[in-house]
Write a protein that holds these residues in place. Structure first.
Motif, PDB file in Angstrom:
ATOM      1  N   PRO A  35       0.811  -1.226   0.000  1.00 23.05           N
ATOM      2  CA  PRO A  35       0.000   0.000   0.000  1.00 23.05           C
ATOM      3  C   PRO A  35       0.842   1.273   0.000  1.00 23.05           C
ATOM      4  CG  PRO A  35      -0.884  -1.605   1.552  1.00 23.05           C
ATOM      5  CD  PRO A  35       0.425  -2.154   1.075  1.00 23.05           C
ATOM      6  N   GLY A  36       0.214   2.368  -0.407  1.00 21.13           N
ATOM      7  CA  GLY A  36       0.914   3.640  -0.496  1.00 21.13           C
ATOM      8  C   GLY A  36       1.590   4.029   0.804  1.00 21.13           C
ATOM      9  N   GLY A  37       2.815   4.553   0.678  1.00 19.45           N
ATOM     10  CA  GLY A  37       3.576   4.971   1.842  1.00 19.45           C
ATOM     11  C   GLY A  37       4.688   4.029   2.233  1.00 19.45           C
ATOM     12  N   HIS A  38       4.888   2.951   1.485  1.00 23.50           N
ATOM     13  CA  HIS A  38       6.050   2.097   1.709  1.00 23.50           C
ATOM     14  C   HIS A  38       7.252   2.665   0.958  1.00 23.50           C
ATOM     15  CE1 HIS A  38       3.215  -0.840   3.326  1.00 23.50           C
ATOM     16  NE2 HIS A  38       4.250  -1.449   3.850  1.00 23.50           N
ATOM     17  N   ILE A  39       8.403   2.436   1.516  1.00 22.33           N
ATOM     18  CA  ILE A  39       9.648   2.944   0.935  1.00 22.33           C
ATOM     19  C   ILE A  39      10.259   1.864   0.043  1.00 22.33           C
ATOM     20  CG2 ILE A  39      11.981   3.768   1.454  1.00 22.33           C
ATOM     21  CD1 ILE A  39      10.740   4.647   4.227  1.00 22.33           C
ATOM     22  N   TYR A  40      10.567   2.239  -1.179  1.00 24.16           N
ATOM     23  CA  TYR A  40      11.242   1.328  -2.107  1.00 24.16           C
ATOM     24  C   TYR A  40      12.586   1.958  -2.456  1.00 24.16           C
ATOM     25  CZ  TYR A  40      12.354  -1.014  -6.557  1.00 24.16           C
ATOM     26  OH  TYR A  40      12.984  -1.696  -7.579  1.00 24.16           O
ATOM     27  N   MET A  41      13.671   1.272  -2.107  1.00 18.79           N
ATOM     28  CA  MET A  41      15.006   1.764  -2.435  1.00 18.79           C
ATOM     29  C   MET A  41      15.746   0.724  -3.260  1.00 18.79           C
ATOM     30  SD  MET A  41      16.398   3.961   0.844  1.00 18.79           S
ATOM     31  CE  MET A  41      17.676   4.704  -0.210  1.00 18.79           C
ATOM     32  N   TYR A  42      16.537   1.210  -4.178  1.00 20.30           N
ATOM     33  CA  TYR A  42      17.338   0.319  -5.020  1.00 20.30           C
ATOM     34  C   TYR A  42      18.617   1.050  -5.403  1.00 20.30           C
ATOM     35  CZ  TYR A  42      15.544   3.132  -8.927  1.00 20.30           C
ATOM     36  OH  TYR A  42      15.237   4.170  -9.758  1.00 20.30           O
ATOM     37  N   TYR A  43      19.533   0.324  -6.019  1.00 17.67           N
ATOM     38  CA  TYR A  43      20.802   0.915  -6.448  1.00 17.67           C
ATOM     39  C   TYR A  43      20.684   1.377  -7.891  1.00 17.67           C
ATOM     40  CZ  TYR A  43      22.684  -1.172  -2.215  1.00 17.67           C
ATOM     41  OH  TYR A  43      22.908  -1.520  -0.909  1.00 17.67           O
ATOM     42  N   ALA A  44      21.005   2.638  -8.136  1.00 21.25           N
ATOM     43  CA  ALA A  44      20.996   3.222  -9.474  1.00 21.25           C
ATOM     44  C   ALA A  44      22.402   3.715  -9.781  1.00 21.25           C
ATOM     45  CB  ALA A  44      19.995   4.380  -9.547  1.00 21.25           C
ATOM     46  N   ARG A  45      23.024   3.110 -10.760  1.00 15.85           N
ATOM     47  CA  ARG A  45      24.397   3.496 -11.144  1.00 15.85           C
ATOM     48  C   ARG A  45      25.324   3.502  -9.927  1.00 15.85           C
ATOM     49  NH1 ARG A  45      20.768   6.350 -13.795  1.00 15.85           N
ATOM     50  NH2 ARG A  45      20.795   8.048 -12.285  1.00 15.85           N
ATOM     51  N   GLY A  46      25.148   2.504  -9.065  1.00 14.16           N
ATOM     52  CA  GLY A  46      26.028   2.349  -7.923  1.00 14.16           C
ATOM     53  C   GLY A  46      25.638   3.143  -6.704  1.00 14.16           C
ATOM     54  N   GLY A  47      24.608   3.976  -6.804  1.00 13.93           N
ATOM     55  CA  GLY A  47      24.177   4.772  -5.662  1.00 13.93           C
ATOM     56  C   GLY A  47      22.773   4.407  -5.232  1.00 13.93           C
ATOM     57  N   ALA A 106      23.593  12.632   0.299  1.00 13.27           N
ATOM     58  CA  ALA A 106      23.618  13.795   1.177  1.00 13.27           C
ATOM     59  C   ALA A 106      22.797  13.564   2.442  1.00 13.27           C
ATOM     60  CB  ALA A 106      23.114  15.027   0.434  1.00 13.27           C
ATOM     61  N   LEU A 107      21.658  12.888   2.294  1.00 17.64           N
ATOM     62  CA  LEU A 107      20.783  12.644   3.434  1.00 17.64           C
ATOM     63  C   LEU A 107      21.175  11.414   4.247  1.00 17.64           C
ATOM     64  CD1 LEU A 107      17.282  13.393   1.864  1.00 17.64           C
ATOM     65  CD2 LEU A 107      18.554  14.819   3.483  1.00 17.64           C
ATOM     66  N   GLY A 108      22.146  10.655   3.767  1.00 21.28           N
ATOM     67  CA  GLY A 108      22.579   9.462   4.488  1.00 21.28           C
ATOM     68  C   GLY A 108      21.601   8.309   4.399  1.00 21.28           C
ATOM     69  N   LEU A 109      20.835   8.224   3.311  1.00 24.62           N
ATOM     70  CA  LEU A 109      19.840   7.172   3.135  1.00 24.62           C
ATOM     71  C   LEU A 109      20.455   5.985   2.395  1.00 24.62           C
ATOM     72  CD1 LEU A 109      16.803   9.382   2.108  1.00 24.62           C
ATOM     73  CD2 LEU A 109      17.116   8.186   4.283  1.00 24.62           C
ATOM     74  N   LYS A 110      20.269   4.794   2.949  1.00 23.65           N
ATOM     75  CA  LYS A 110      20.891   3.595   2.397  1.00 23.65           C
ATOM     76  C   LYS A 110      19.846   2.511   2.142  1.00 23.65           C
ATOM     77  CE  LYS A 110      25.127   5.190   2.853  1.00 23.65           C
ATOM     78  NZ  LYS A 110      25.954   5.505   1.661  1.00 23.65           N
ATOM     79  N   VAL A 111      20.018   1.789   1.041  1.00 24.84           N
ATOM     80  CA  VAL A 111      19.096   0.713   0.681  1.00 24.84           C
ATOM     81  C   VAL A 111      18.905  -0.292   1.814  1.00 24.84           C
ATOM     82  CG1 VAL A 111      18.746  -1.253  -0.862  1.00 24.84           C
ATOM     83  CG2 VAL A 111      19.478   0.941  -1.806  1.00 24.84           C
ATOM     84  N   PRO A 112      19.968  -0.835   2.424  1.00 29.38           N
ATOM     85  CA  PRO A 112      19.754  -1.875   3.447  1.00 29.38           C
ATOM     86  C   PRO A 112      18.949  -1.385   4.648  1.00 29.38           C
ATOM     87  CG  PRO A 112      22.044  -1.845   2.723  1.00 29.38           C
ATOM     88  CD  PRO A 112      21.404  -0.610   2.174  1.00 29.38           C
ATOM     89  N   SER A 113      18.996  -0.110   4.933  1.00 28.24           N
ATOM     90  CA  SER A 113      18.310   0.423   6.113  1.00 28.24           C
ATOM     91  C   SER A 113      16.835   0.669   5.881  1.00 28.24           C
ATOM     92  CB  SER A 113      18.966   1.737   6.561  1.00 28.24           C
ATOM     93  OG  SER A 113      20.309   1.534   6.917  1.00 28.24           O
ATOM     94  N   TRP A 114      16.452   1.009   4.629  1.00 34.09           N
ATOM     95  CA  TRP A 114      15.109   1.536   4.423  1.00 34.09           C
ATOM     96  C   TRP A 114      14.266   0.822   3.369  1.00 34.09           C
ATOM     97  CZ3 TRP A 114      12.934   4.172   7.999  1.00 34.09           C
ATOM     98  CH2 TRP A 114      13.707   4.934   8.861  1.00 34.09           C
ATOM     99  N   ASP A 115      14.831  -0.055   2.563  1.00 33.87           N
ATOM    100  CA  ASP A 115      14.021  -0.699   1.536  1.00 33.87           C
ATOM    101  C   ASP A 115      12.897  -1.516   2.158  1.00 33.87           C
ATOM    102  OD1 ASP A 115      13.248  -1.517  -1.056  1.00 33.87           O
ATOM    103  OD2 ASP A 115      14.329  -3.396  -0.794  1.00 33.87           O
ATOM    104  N   ALA A 116      11.675  -1.302   1.666  1.00 33.92           N
ATOM    105  CA  ALA A 116      10.452  -2.002   2.093  1.00 33.92           C
ATOM    106  C   ALA A 116      10.015  -1.645   3.514  1.00 33.92           C
ATOM    107  CB  ALA A 116      10.596  -3.510   1.950  1.00 33.92           C
TER     108      ALA A 116
END
Length: 232
Positions: free
Chosen positions: A77-89, A151-161
């Motif tokens: 549902p809306g409001g979940h965080i999806y993070m992935y790696y784009a060009r290494g970031g 800049a914000l210190g956001l990382k895939v392992p910490s926040w994905d899903a």
């Protein structure tokens, strides 16, 4: 259900209802909102200036490739965080209404106020120096999806899903409404994958600070982009 406590008196975090709407509407209305991420004792903040909407039914989206465990947040549902790696970031997205639909946070601009002051900005610059190790100019510090996350210190392992946590990461309505919004095509979509769809939205005031300026020389209104009325 007990409502979560705000991180400080007067804070206005967006709730799940904001995100559980059509992806283009969410993408437009996120412009001017402020991402807040707590790193240590400091709140790092960036005003959202560029977004892109994605739908499961069009070929440019990750969801069009089908459900996988890695892409599970897109189908929640809306409001979940999806993070992935784009060009290494790292890259930050939020799920929207309907399975597979989401909004990519493409660019931001450093935000300072009583909560996020000079120390917060200094940490953002240390997080994301330029190639020589020097501080990036403010206009370029968050000018791209991976630069923003760095800049914000956001990382895939910490926040994905994950869901928003009002004590650590959320998006705040600080009362800002862009006067003009630019609608144009998304960036980096391969040919033949619905690259023509105008699902990219830019705060016109910050057009020069986004990933690629839609008002650059050679761009023609109503051919390459169009101007939308200000958000209500």
């Amino acid at each position: 259900m007990i409502e979560p406590s705000p991180p400080w008196p007067g804070a206005r975090p967006l709730d799940d209802h904001f995100f559980d709407r059509d992806a283009q509407q969410v993408a437009r209305e996120l412009l001017g909102k402020v991402i807040r991420h707590r790193q240590g004792d400091l709140w790092l903040s960036a005003r959202i200036i560029e977004t892109e909407a994605y739908y499961a039914a069009e070929k440019g989206s990750h969801a069009s490739l089908g459900y996988t465990f890695k892409r599970r947040a897109l189908f929640l549902p809306g409001g979940h965080i999806y993070m992935y790696y784009a060009r290494g970031g790292d890259s930050l997205n939020f799920s929207a209404e309907g399975p597979g639909n989401a909004v990519l946070i493409k660019s931001g601009h450093p935000w300072q106020d009583a909560v996020s002051g000079p120390q917060s900005l200094a940490l953002m610059q240390r997080n994301n120096p330029d190639a020589t190790g020097a501080p990036r100019p403010l206009a370029r510090l968050c000018a791209g999806q991976t630069l923003l996350c760095r800049a914000l210190g956001l990382k895939v392992p910490s926040w994905d899903a994950e869901r928003f946590n009002w004590q650590r990461l959320f998006v705040e309505d600080c009362g800002i409404r862009p006067e003009r919004i630019i609608q144009t095509t998304r960036l980096g979509i391969p040919a033949g994958r619905d690259e023509h769809l105008p699902y990219r939205f830019v705060d016109a005031e910050y057009a020069a600070c986004c990933t690629r300026n839609p008002l650059r020389r050679g761009q023609v209104e109503n051919r390459d982009y169009r101007i939308l009325e200000a958000c209500a």
